[in-house]
Design a protein around this motif. Structure first.
Motif, PDB file in Angstrom:
ATOM      1  N   LYS A   1       0.848  -1.203   0.000  1.00  0.00           N
ATOM      2  CA  LYS A   1       0.000   0.000   0.000  1.00  0.00           C
ATOM      3  C   LYS A   1       0.880   1.248   0.000  1.00  0.00           C
ATOM      4  CE  LYS A   1      -3.930  -2.240   1.872  1.00  0.00           C
ATOM      5  NZ  LYS A   1      -4.419  -2.989   2.884  1.00  0.00           N
ATOM      6  N   ALA A   2       1.811   1.279  -0.959  1.00  0.00           N
ATOM      7  CA  ALA A   2       2.768   2.372  -1.058  1.00  0.00           C
ATOM      8  C   ALA A   2       2.908   2.818  -2.507  1.00  0.00           C
ATOM      9  CB  ALA A   2       4.135   1.924  -0.534  1.00  0.00           C
ATOM     10  N   VAL A   3       3.114   4.113  -2.667  1.00  0.00           N
ATOM     11  CA  VAL A   3       3.396   4.684  -3.977  1.00  0.00           C
ATOM     12  C   VAL A   3       4.609   5.581  -3.814  1.00  0.00           C
ATOM     13  CG1 VAL A   3       1.764   6.594  -3.654  1.00  0.00           C
ATOM     14  CG2 VAL A   3       2.414   5.933  -5.950  1.00  0.00           C
ATOM     15  N   GLY A   4       5.493   5.567  -4.808  1.00  0.00           N
ATOM     16  CA  GLY A   4       6.670   6.399  -4.663  1.00  0.00           C
ATOM     17  C   GLY A   4       7.647   6.292  -5.807  1.00  0.00           C
ATOM     18  N   ILE A   5       8.799   6.876  -5.587  1.00  0.00           N
ATOM     19  CA  ILE A   5       9.936   6.780  -6.499  1.00  0.00           C
ATOM     20  C   ILE A   5      11.103   6.363  -5.629  1.00  0.00           C
ATOM     21  CG2 ILE A   5      11.470   8.003  -8.088  1.00  0.00           C
ATOM     22  CD1 ILE A   5       9.114   9.941  -8.633  1.00  0.00           C
ATOM     23  N   GLY A   6      11.719   5.227  -5.957  1.00  0.00           N
ATOM     24  CA  GLY A   6      12.688   4.682  -5.027  1.00  0.00           C
ATOM     25  C   GLY A   6      14.040   4.327  -5.573  1.00  0.00           C
ATOM     26  N   GLY A   7      14.331   4.636  -6.793  1.00  0.00           N
ATOM     27  CA  GLY A   7      15.640   4.318  -7.335  1.00  0.00           C
ATOM     28  C   GLY A   7      15.854   5.096  -8.609  1.00  0.00           C
ATOM     29  N   SER A   8      17.099   5.104  -9.068  1.00  0.00           N
ATOM     30  CA  SER A   8      17.389   5.793 -10.318  1.00  0.00           C
ATOM     31  C   SER A   8      18.575   5.133 -10.998  1.00  0.00           C
ATOM     32  CB  SER A   8      17.671   7.273 -10.074  1.00  0.00           C
ATOM     33  OG  SER A   8      18.876   7.441  -9.360  1.00  0.00           O
ATOM     34  N   LEU A   9      18.670   5.378 -12.294  1.00  0.00           N
ATOM     35  CA  LEU A   9      19.745   4.805 -13.090  1.00  0.00           C
ATOM     36  C   LEU A   9      19.964   5.682 -14.312  1.00  0.00           C
ATOM     37  CD1 LEU A   9      21.635   2.372 -13.868  1.00  0.00           C
ATOM     38  CD2 LEU A   9      19.648   1.406 -15.040  1.00  0.00           C
ATOM     39  N   LEU A  10      21.198   6.082 -14.545  1.00  0.00           N
ATOM     40  CA  LEU A  10      21.552   6.752 -15.778  1.00  0.00           C
ATOM     41  C   LEU A  10      21.865   5.640 -16.779  1.00  0.00           C
ATOM     42  CD1 LEU A  10      22.034   9.517 -17.114  1.00  0.00           C
ATOM     43  CD2 LEU A  10      24.444   9.275 -16.489  1.00  0.00           C
ATOM     44  N   PRO A  11      21.119   5.570 -17.891  1.00  0.00           N
ATOM     45  CA  PRO A  11      21.346   4.453 -18.810  1.00  0.00           C
ATOM     46  C   PRO A  11      22.779   4.441 -19.343  1.00  0.00           C
ATOM     47  CG  PRO A  11      19.823   6.057 -19.772  1.00  0.00           C
ATOM     48  CD  PRO A  11      20.111   6.499 -18.374  1.00  0.00           C
ATOM     49  N   SER A  12      23.350   3.242 -19.393  1.00  0.00           N
ATOM     50  CA  SER A  12      24.744   3.075 -19.799  1.00  0.00           C
ATOM     51  C   SER A  12      24.892   2.825 -21.291  1.00  0.00           C
ATOM     52  CB  SER A  12      25.354   1.889 -19.045  1.00  0.00           C
ATOM     53  OG  SER A  12      24.758   0.672 -19.505  1.00  0.00           O
ATOM     54  N   GLY A  13      23.798   2.432 -21.949  1.00  0.00           N
ATOM     55  CA  GLY A  13      23.884   2.003 -23.342  1.00  0.00           C
ATOM     56  C   GLY A  13      23.910   0.492 -23.444  1.00  0.00           C
ATOM     57  N   ASP A  14      24.201  -0.186 -22.340  1.00  0.00           N
ATOM     58  CA  ASP A  14      24.128  -1.650 -22.287  1.00  0.00           C
ATOM     59  C   ASP A  14      22.743  -1.994 -21.749  1.00  0.00           C
ATOM     60  OD1 ASP A  14      24.242  -4.368 -21.745  1.00  0.00           O
ATOM     61  OD2 ASP A  14      26.249  -4.276 -20.841  1.00  0.00           O
ATOM     62  N   ILE A  15      21.784  -2.096 -22.646  1.00  0.00           N
ATOM     63  CA  ILE A  15      20.387  -2.244 -22.242  1.00  0.00           C
ATOM     64  C   ILE A  15      20.154  -3.508 -21.427  1.00  0.00           C
ATOM     65  CG2 ILE A  15      19.618  -3.316 -24.400  1.00  0.00           C
ATOM     66  CD1 ILE A  15      17.008  -1.607 -24.098  1.00  0.00           C
ATOM     67  N   GLU A  16      20.849  -4.584 -21.748  1.00  0.00           N
ATOM     68  CA  GLU A  16      20.647  -5.826 -20.983  1.00  0.00           C
ATOM     69  C   GLU A  16      21.117  -5.666 -19.542  1.00  0.00           C
ATOM     70  OE1 GLU A  16      21.803  -9.438 -22.924  1.00  0.00           O
ATOM     71  OE2 GLU A  16      20.883  -8.803 -24.818  1.00  0.00           O
ATOM     72  N   ALA A  17      22.266  -5.059 -19.341  1.00  0.00           N
ATOM     73  CA  ALA A  17      22.774  -4.834 -17.982  1.00  0.00           C
ATOM     74  C   ALA A  17      21.865  -3.869 -17.230  1.00  0.00           C
ATOM     75  CB  ALA A  17      24.205  -4.304 -18.022  1.00  0.00           C
ATOM     76  N   ASP A  18      21.407  -2.826 -17.909  1.00  0.00           N
ATOM     77  CA  ASP A  18      20.525  -1.861 -17.262  1.00  0.00           C
ATOM     78  C   ASP A  18      19.173  -2.479 -16.922  1.00  0.00           C
ATOM     79  OD1 ASP A  18      22.550   0.004 -17.420  1.00  0.00           O
ATOM     80  OD2 ASP A  18      21.707   1.070 -19.139  1.00  0.00           O
ATOM     81  N   PHE A  19      18.661  -3.336 -17.794  1.00  0.00           N
ATOM     82  CA  PHE A  19      17.393  -4.011 -17.496  1.00  0.00           C
ATOM     83  C   PHE A  19      17.543  -4.940 -16.293  1.00  0.00           C
ATOM     84  CE2 PHE A  19      14.850  -2.194 -20.604  1.00  0.00           C
ATOM     85  CZ  PHE A  19      13.602  -2.798 -20.674  1.00  0.00           C
ATOM     86  N   ALA A  20      18.719  -5.529 -16.099  1.00  0.00           N
ATOM     87  CA  ALA A  20      18.949  -6.374 -14.921  1.00  0.00           C
ATOM     88  C   ALA A  20      18.817  -5.538 -13.646  1.00  0.00           C
ATOM     89  CB  ALA A  20      20.324  -7.036 -14.994  1.00  0.00           C
ATOM     90  N   ILE A  21      19.309  -4.308 -13.667  1.00  0.00           N
ATOM     91  CA  ILE A  21      19.191  -3.414 -12.510  1.00  0.00           C
ATOM     92  C   ILE A  21      17.730  -3.036 -12.281  1.00  0.00           C
ATOM     93  CG2 ILE A  21      19.758  -1.092 -11.659  1.00  0.00           C
ATOM     94  CD1 ILE A  21      22.482  -1.466 -13.225  1.00  0.00           C
ATOM     95  N   ILE A  22      17.022  -2.734 -13.364  1.00  0.00           N
ATOM     96  CA  ILE A  22      15.598  -2.388 -13.268  1.00  0.00           C
ATOM     97  C   ILE A  22      14.814  -3.573 -12.703  1.00  0.00           C
ATOM     98  CG2 ILE A  22      13.536  -1.829 -14.620  1.00  0.00           C
ATOM     99  CD1 ILE A  22      15.493  -0.302 -16.569  1.00  0.00           C
ATOM    100  N   ARG A  23      15.095  -4.763 -13.211  1.00  0.00           N
ATOM    101  CA  ARG A  23      14.417  -5.978 -12.733  1.00  0.00           C
ATOM    102  C   ARG A  23      14.630  -6.180 -11.236  1.00  0.00           C
ATOM    103  NH1 ARG A  23      15.291  -8.343 -17.339  1.00  0.00           N
ATOM    104  NH2 ARG A  23      17.424  -8.932 -16.880  1.00  0.00           N
ATOM    105  N   ARG A  24      15.860  -5.963 -10.769  1.00  0.00           N
ATOM    106  CA  ARG A  24      16.148  -6.115  -9.335  1.00  0.00           C
ATOM    107  C   ARG A  24      15.329  -5.134  -8.500  1.00  0.00           C
ATOM    108  NH1 ARG A  24      21.418  -7.171 -11.030  1.00  0.00           N
ATOM    109  NH2 ARG A  24      22.096  -5.024 -10.690  1.00  0.00           N
ATOM    110  N   PHE A  25      15.225  -3.881  -8.981  1.00  0.00           N
ATOM    111  CA  PHE A  25      14.460  -2.908  -8.217  1.00  0.00           C
ATOM    112  C   PHE A  25      12.995  -3.340  -8.099  1.00  0.00           C
ATOM    113  CE2 PHE A  25      11.524   0.568  -7.755  1.00  0.00           C
ATOM    114  CZ  PHE A  25      12.019   1.202  -6.636  1.00  0.00           C
ATOM    115  N   TYR A  26      12.401  -3.769  -9.191  1.00  0.00           N
ATOM    116  CA  TYR A  26      10.968  -4.086  -9.196  1.00  0.00           C
ATOM    117  C   TYR A  26      10.649  -5.484  -8.672  1.00  0.00           C
ATOM    118  CZ  TYR A  26       9.932   0.300 -11.471  1.00  0.00           C
ATOM    119  OH  TYR A  26       9.792   1.640 -11.742  1.00  0.00           O
ATOM    120  N   ASN A  27      11.668  -6.276  -8.347  1.00  0.00           N
ATOM    121  CA  ASN A  27      11.430  -7.585  -7.754  1.00  0.00           C
ATOM    122  C   ASN A  27      10.718  -7.378  -6.415  1.00  0.00           C
ATOM    123  OD1 ASN A  27      11.558 -10.368  -7.349  1.00  0.00           O
ATOM    124  ND2 ASN A  27      13.464 -10.192  -6.214  1.00  0.00           N
TER     125      ASN A  27
END
Length: 186
Positions: A125-151
């Motif tokens: 029962k929470a809404v917010g903004i909890g992380g950030s990432l400057l994209p590196s250009g390595d979309i697969e590596a960046d998506f792994a970071i995004i996936r970890r946050f939303y796990n």
């Protein structure tokens, strides 16, 4: 709750998008925090009489069925404005999809701005903004970071949550059937 700084220029990911109430949660977050954002929605909402209201609330239309150079146009907006915070739902739908759309990523990469991780977690029962990432250009590596946050972040209807994978990876990743028990600056 916003636990990271919200810069004047950024792309805010909104996930998981499983219900129309996600929009209400995002509007609440903006009102409570005082952070103004633009947000992307399908062009079907921009009907005569409704368009001025949607634009006044921060809405920008995107045609999801045709190639329109949307990413390029939005990158140009970032270059033209001193303040633009853009909210995008990468799932692109409230239904379960096989992959996330990547326009948000290429907008942030092309504009050289960070992606912030926005959420409406119905389990907590929470809404917010909890992380950030400057994209590196390595979309697969960046998506792994995004996936970890939303796990662990649960949408209102968890069975509608889309897998956080790229289109080309979606076919090679097995689906778990029961994973869960007109535009101006902001």
């Amino acid at each position: 709750d916003i636990s990271v700084p919200v810069p004047d220029k950024c792309v805010v990911i909104g996930a998981h998008h499983t219900s129309g109430t996600d929009f209400i949660a995002a509007m609440y977050l903006m009102a409570a925090s005082g952070v103004k954002m633009r947000w992307v929605t399908k062009d079907e909402f921009f009907k005569p009489g409704l368009s001025p209201l949607i634009r006044a609330m921060g809405g920008m239309s995107v045609n999801r069925h045709r190639r329109t150079r949307f990413v390029t146009q939005v990158v140009e907006l970032f270059q033209e404005h001193d303040i633009i915070r853009l909210g995008i739902m990468p799932e692109g739908t409230r239904k379960k999809a096989d992959f996330w759309r990547t326009g948000f990523y290429y907008i942030a990469l092309g504009a050289g701005v960070p992606m912030l991780f926005g959420y409406a977690d119905y389990a907590r029962k929470a809404v917010g903004i909890g992380g950030s990432l400057l994209p590196s250009g390595d979309i697969e590596a960046d998506f792994a970071i995004i996936r970890r946050f939303y796990n662990g972040v649960r949408g209102r209807y968890p069975e509608r949550q889309s897998r956080i994978v790229l289109r080309q990876k979606a076919a090679s990743v097995p689906v778990r059937t029961q994973q869960l028990a007109g535009v101006t600056s902001a």
